[in-house]
Design a protein around this motif. Sequence first.
Motif, PDB file in Angstrom:
ATOM      1  N   GLN A   1      -3.676  86.871  32.924  1.00 33.62           N
ATOM      2  CA  GLN A   1      -3.873  87.623  33.989  1.00 33.62           C
ATOM      3  C   GLN A   1      -2.484  88.137  34.454  1.00 33.62           C
ATOM      4  O   GLN A   1      -1.474  87.236  34.203  1.00 33.62           O
ATOM      5  N   ILE A   2      -2.340  89.469  34.863  1.00 34.55           N
ATOM      6  CA  ILE A   2      -0.780  89.718  35.469  1.00 34.55           C
ATOM      7  C   ILE A   2      -1.058  89.505  36.868  1.00 34.55           C
ATOM      8  O   ILE A   2      -1.905  89.960  37.617  1.00 34.55           O
ATOM      9  N   ILE A   3       0.161  88.871  37.591  1.00 37.70           N
ATOM     10  CA  ILE A   3       0.360  88.407  38.837  1.00 37.70           C
ATOM     11  C   ILE A   3       1.363  89.377  39.414  1.00 37.70           C
ATOM     12  O   ILE A   3       2.494  89.038  38.985  1.00 37.70           O
ATOM     13  N   THR A   4       1.040  90.116  40.017  1.00 36.99           N
ATOM     14  CA  THR A   4       2.180  90.861  40.939  1.00 36.99           C
ATOM     15  C   THR A   4       2.660  90.229  42.248  1.00 36.99           C
ATOM     16  O   THR A   4       1.992  89.750  42.827  1.00 36.99           O
ATOM     17  N   VAL A   5       4.155  90.276  42.192  1.00 34.55           N
ATOM     18  CA  VAL A   5       4.719  89.508  43.064  1.00 34.55           C
ATOM     19  C   VAL A   5       5.692  90.378  43.882  1.00 34.55           C
ATOM     20  O   VAL A   5       6.774  91.118  43.149  1.00 34.55           O
ATOM     21  N   GLY A   6       5.629  90.625  45.137  1.00 28.04           N
ATOM     22  CA  GLY A   6       6.396  91.614  45.708  1.00 28.04           C
ATOM     23  C   GLY A   6       5.610  92.906  46.058  1.00 28.04           C
ATOM     24  O   GLY A   6       4.281  92.658  46.118  1.00 28.04           O
ATOM     25  N   PRO A   7       6.013  94.177  46.341  1.00 25.76           N
ATOM     26  CA  PRO A   7       7.488  94.357  46.181  1.00 25.76           C
ATOM     27  C   PRO A   7       8.469  93.772  47.396  1.00 25.76           C
ATOM     28  O   PRO A   7       7.947  93.238  48.456  1.00 25.76           O
ATOM     29  N   LYS A   8       9.877  93.784  47.177  1.00 29.05           N
ATOM     30  CA  LYS A   8      10.689  93.111  47.780  1.00 29.05           C
ATOM     31  C   LYS A   8      12.066  93.756  47.854  1.00 29.05           C
ATOM     32  O   LYS A   8      12.522  94.104  46.693  1.00 29.05           O
ATOM     33  N   LEU A   9      12.782  93.935  48.850  1.00 29.53           N
ATOM     34  CA  LEU A   9      14.004  94.602  48.586  1.00 29.53           C
ATOM     35  C   LEU A   9      15.085  93.633  47.868  1.00 29.53           C
ATOM     36  O   LEU A   9      15.492  92.594  48.410  1.00 29.53           O
ATOM     37  N   ILE A  10      15.773  94.087  46.935  1.00 26.95           N
ATOM     38  CA  ILE A  10      16.933  93.488  46.209  1.00 26.95           C
ATOM     39  C   ILE A  10      17.966  94.510  46.415  1.00 26.95           C
ATOM     40  O   ILE A  10      17.840  95.350  45.908  1.00 26.95           O
ATOM     41  N   GLY A  11      18.935  94.066  47.119  1.00 27.71           N
ATOM     42  CA  GLY A  11      20.028  95.144  47.529  1.00 27.71           C
ATOM     43  C   GLY A  11      19.437  96.128  48.315  1.00 27.71           C
ATOM     44  O   GLY A  11      18.482  95.945  49.435  1.00 27.71           O
ATOM     45  N   ASN A  12      19.256  97.088  47.939  1.00 25.95           N
ATOM     46  CA  ASN A  12      18.399  98.563  48.723  1.00 25.95           C
ATOM     47  C   ASN A  12      17.303  98.996  47.766  1.00 25.95           C
ATOM     48  O   ASN A  12      16.760 100.010  48.171  1.00 25.95           O
ATOM     49  N   LEU A  13      16.876  98.221  46.703  1.00 26.29           N
ATOM     50  CA  LEU A  13      16.072  98.479  45.897  1.00 26.29           C
ATOM     51  C   LEU A  13      14.710  97.892  45.700  1.00 26.29           C
ATOM     52  O   LEU A  13      14.967  96.832  45.988  1.00 26.29           O
ATOM     53  N   PRO A  14      13.598  98.510  46.061  1.00 25.78           N
ATOM     54  CA  PRO A  14      12.418  97.732  45.958  1.00 25.78           C
ATOM     55  C   PRO A  14      12.125  97.041  44.524  1.00 25.78           C
ATOM     56  O   PRO A  14      12.256  98.149  43.620  1.00 25.78           O
ATOM     57  N   LYS A  15      11.954  95.717  44.318  1.00 22.34           N
ATOM     58  CA  LYS A  15      11.639  95.514  43.003  1.00 22.34           C
ATOM     59  C   LYS A  15      10.182  94.568  43.211  1.00 22.34           C
ATOM     60  O   LYS A  15      10.096  93.749  44.230  1.00 22.34           O
ATOM     61  N   SER A  16       9.428  94.257  42.196  1.00 21.20           N
ATOM     62  CA  SER A  16       8.620  93.748  42.027  1.00 21.20           C
ATOM     63  C   SER A  16       8.431  92.871  40.653  1.00 21.20           C
ATOM     64  O   SER A  16       9.017  93.393  39.700  1.00 21.20           O
ATOM     65  N   GLY A  17       7.737  91.777  40.644  1.00 24.84           N
ATOM     66  CA  GLY A  17       7.613  91.106  39.395  1.00 24.84           C
ATOM     67  C   GLY A  17       6.181  91.014  39.069  1.00 24.84           C
ATOM     68  O   GLY A  17       5.442  90.940  39.730  1.00 24.84           O
ATOM     69  N   TYR A  18       6.130  91.334  37.617  1.00 27.74           N
ATOM     70  CA  TYR A  18       4.842  91.509  37.224  1.00 27.74           C
ATOM     71  C   TYR A  18       4.647  90.280  36.201  1.00 27.74           C
ATOM     72  O   TYR A  18       5.143  90.391  34.962  1.00 27.74           O
ATOM     73  N   THR A  19       4.097  89.156  36.484  1.00 30.26           N
ATOM     74  CA  THR A  19       3.990  88.039  35.583  1.00 30.26           C
ATOM     75  C   THR A  19       2.908  87.934  34.932  1.00 30.26           C
ATOM     76  O   THR A  19       1.749  87.881  35.336  1.00 30.26           O
ATOM     77  N   PHE A  20       3.225  87.556  33.545  1.00 30.10           N
ATOM     78  CA  PHE A  20       1.759  87.486  32.643  1.00 30.10           C
ATOM     79  C   PHE A  20       1.676  85.945  32.595  1.00 30.10           C
ATOM     80  O   PHE A  20       2.658  85.098  32.424  1.00 30.10           O
ATOM     81  N   MET A  21       0.420  85.670  32.802  1.00 32.00           N
ATOM     82  CA  MET A  21      -0.036  84.192  32.978  1.00 32.00           C
ATOM     83  C   MET A  21      -1.324  84.009  31.841  1.00 32.00           C
ATOM     84  O   MET A  21      -2.440  84.353  32.345  1.00 32.00           O
ATOM     85  N   PRO A  22      -0.945  83.459  30.732  1.00 33.64           N
ATOM     86  CA  PRO A  22      -2.035  83.176  29.968  1.00 33.64           C
ATOM     87  C   PRO A  22      -2.229  81.711  29.514  1.00 33.64           C
ATOM     88  O   PRO A  22      -1.571  81.139  31.000  1.00 33.64           O
TER      89      PRO A  22
END
Lengths: 694, 167
Positions: free
Chosen positions: B37-58
């Motif tokens: 499964q891909i778990i999306t974390v975010g988005p969250k502002l890092i500096g002034n850029l929106p970033k998300s994590g897309y974490t692969f969970m096998p």
Amino acid sequence: MQNEVYSLCFMCSVRCPIKVSVENGQVKWIEGNPHVPGIEGSLCPRGAAGISLLNDTERLQSPMIRTGPRGSGKWKKANWDEALDMVAGRLNEIIEKHGGHSVAFGERTNLSTHVSKTFMKAIHSPNHFTHDALCKGSVNTACRSLFGLTDAQMGMDYKNARQIILYGRNVFEAIEVKGVNAISDAMESGARLTYIDPRVSVTATKAHRYWMIRPGTDLALNYALIHVILNEHLYDTEYVNRWVLGLRELREFVRPYTPQWAEQETGIPAEEIVKLAREVSKDKPSVIFHMGYRGASHVNEIYLRRSILILNALMGSIEAKGGYFFKKGPGEVGGKPARKLIDQDLPKVDAPRFDKVGTADFPLPDPSHGVGQMLPFAILNEDPYPVKALIANRFDPLMSIPDANLTKQALEKLDLIVTIDINFSDIAWYSDVILPESIYLERTDCIQQANGLKPQMFLRRQAIPPRYDTRPAAVIIKQIAERLGIGGYFPFETMEDLVRWQLEGTGFTIEDFDAKGFVAYTNKQILWDRKDGIQFKTPSKKIELVSSLLEDAGFESFPAYEPVPSDSNGRFRLTIGRCALHTHVSTQNNPYLSEIVPENVLWINSRRAAELGINNGALVEVSSSRGSGRIKAYVTDFIHPETVFMLHGFGHEAQSATRSFNKGVSDSALLENVSDKIGGSPALHDTFVTVKPV
Amino acid sequence: MSRYYLFQDAKKCIGCHSCEVACKANKNLPVGPKLCQIITVGPKLIGNLPKSGYTFMPCFHCENPWCVAACPTGAMQKREKDGIVFVDESICVGCKTCMSACPWGAPQWNAETGKVVKCDYCKDRVDAGLKPACVTLCTTHCLHFGKPEAVPQIRRERYARAMTSLD
């Protein structure tokens, strides 16, 4: 028994090359064609869900004839002869009484479009249209106004680009596998990605620069960028002097559009705009200001698309490594393209089109696609004449044309609605006769003439026999044609016959596709000489900033910018878009895809939501002048306060598609049917909605 | 641990879920279980850029898998030759003890069979010299699978490129 078949995906319209593994007549596995660079096994989630579609027991399985009122869901199963006889009989009556032009045929552009176009010409109807105008009609017209060629004749060399600027072109969710990998490779080699969108999409989270622009003001941003580029002489002088006409007029036009002015309109700081112009110009001509895949947002859409293309022209990036290129056909290397049925000697059709494209009313949209969203008006107003029958092939007017209620009223007036589809789409649900199509794994299709830097041909090949009582659309159309006495234009029995006919004279045979799924006319990339060889097809053979196409039709090349005021009634501009899991309106009932994205939600800015008393996840009512619906709110800081956003393609009404029925809200129920009357696209982001808690 | 290494180059991942769908298509799974499964974390502002994590969970195919220890029937097993942890469905009684035992939520419930189903790195594909389904179809090729020593040094090379100046 085990075999592998090279073919083409059709979970969306991109047609990624695939390899299908078949065991004892069952599809066991589908992967991207390993022989194709940029694919090498990869498939997007929709492509990966092909087997889920194949196994779906809710897809259309046999011809059906309606027995209750339209939309009542009362059907009787029919055999093919019965259904085709009925369709042909009714068409015959309508054609005799009202003429061939009273029949309209709408389809999602596909490899067999030349078959349906031939059918329409043979019955003397000009009313073939595709979904293209609904997606990108104005992009097409904008390209023709500048280059004399359509957007479909242009490609982008992402891989070698140094700067990629995207205006809501959500490349990492509205996925095209090769494009995703090329952009990803370019970024790995140092290319900079700029993403401009009122909403933080996945693409925004991958960009080096993200601007949450005020919705509807991209044009102001571009005029300011052009202002800076001309003022600071950041353009490619040699290229512009050689190829561009109208620079003086452009310079005069953008004089008032300073970065400071644009800051007020767009919310993007003036110094940031200047910085982008300077940064990008350092990398010219390997720069792509993306013209957009869908270009259907505003009533002045053509000018937005032109402004993007003009930025590319100034960077010298049209026909450049790492920029745009014109797609090269087999003629470039002395080859011949596959034949099309439409090349035959067909009756000349004199009647105007239902959408009036090509007349003084609507002179500029591309008549080879038409303007589908005009259909409800043509039917309701009988203007230019009564339309009595609609054949919808994999195209759903109820969900794709804005203002579904209006469309429904129009459909009510028709004497005959026939749907060719694979799923219980809303239009199938609303039809008189359903003719079920075999899915892409179950049929061979017409040749894909893949023009590009290297001209190639690809082929969709049948991997397994149809699981249900379905047929390829091209065969269905031929079988209707035979019953109308025009079968002579369709010299084939099977799709394989048709492909063989198409390949005659090309020097290739159908067997040549066995090894890799495609054939190439050359192994070398063809780029025209930037000094003397670029073959623009405008009357001047140059890039026409002052466009003869526009001006001759009575339109300005540079109309003054009209400010976009914030809505004073507290309403939101409705914006719509895509996710990686769904294609337009056609995949929402797929078991695997609906499992991951089962419904759409309404993105709403946190501050605005708080003012309205809306909590994250709460049900809200969203209403426009055209309709309303109930949908869950997704409350977030990552959308501009002036807009709300929803995914396109939800809120299906066909009850037999149980996974998509009544899930979320259809944007077509809310949107007003307004268009860019010059370019041809509908304005899908020009409707305002109110949102309130339920 | 298993003798394999499944590496997600998260910088390249676009969170498209192609891996999840590919996995289900390959195993012909019903709606419900997600072996990866891909778990999306975010988005969250890092500096002034929106970033998300897309974490692969096998499944991580642990060295000392708690699911195997917890399984009362011996259905959950660790493969001798390469350490792949898999469930033999013919022995599984659907008691769900492995699901409780696993700290990462890897064992999944298949309501159609009334048994547990779990990522086995597509061992039949691996045995045939192929990559797991998720890795094969991954849209961006951000998933890599193989012997740890053979998996490309993507992060190291990327970092070196970023910090090395040739000026």
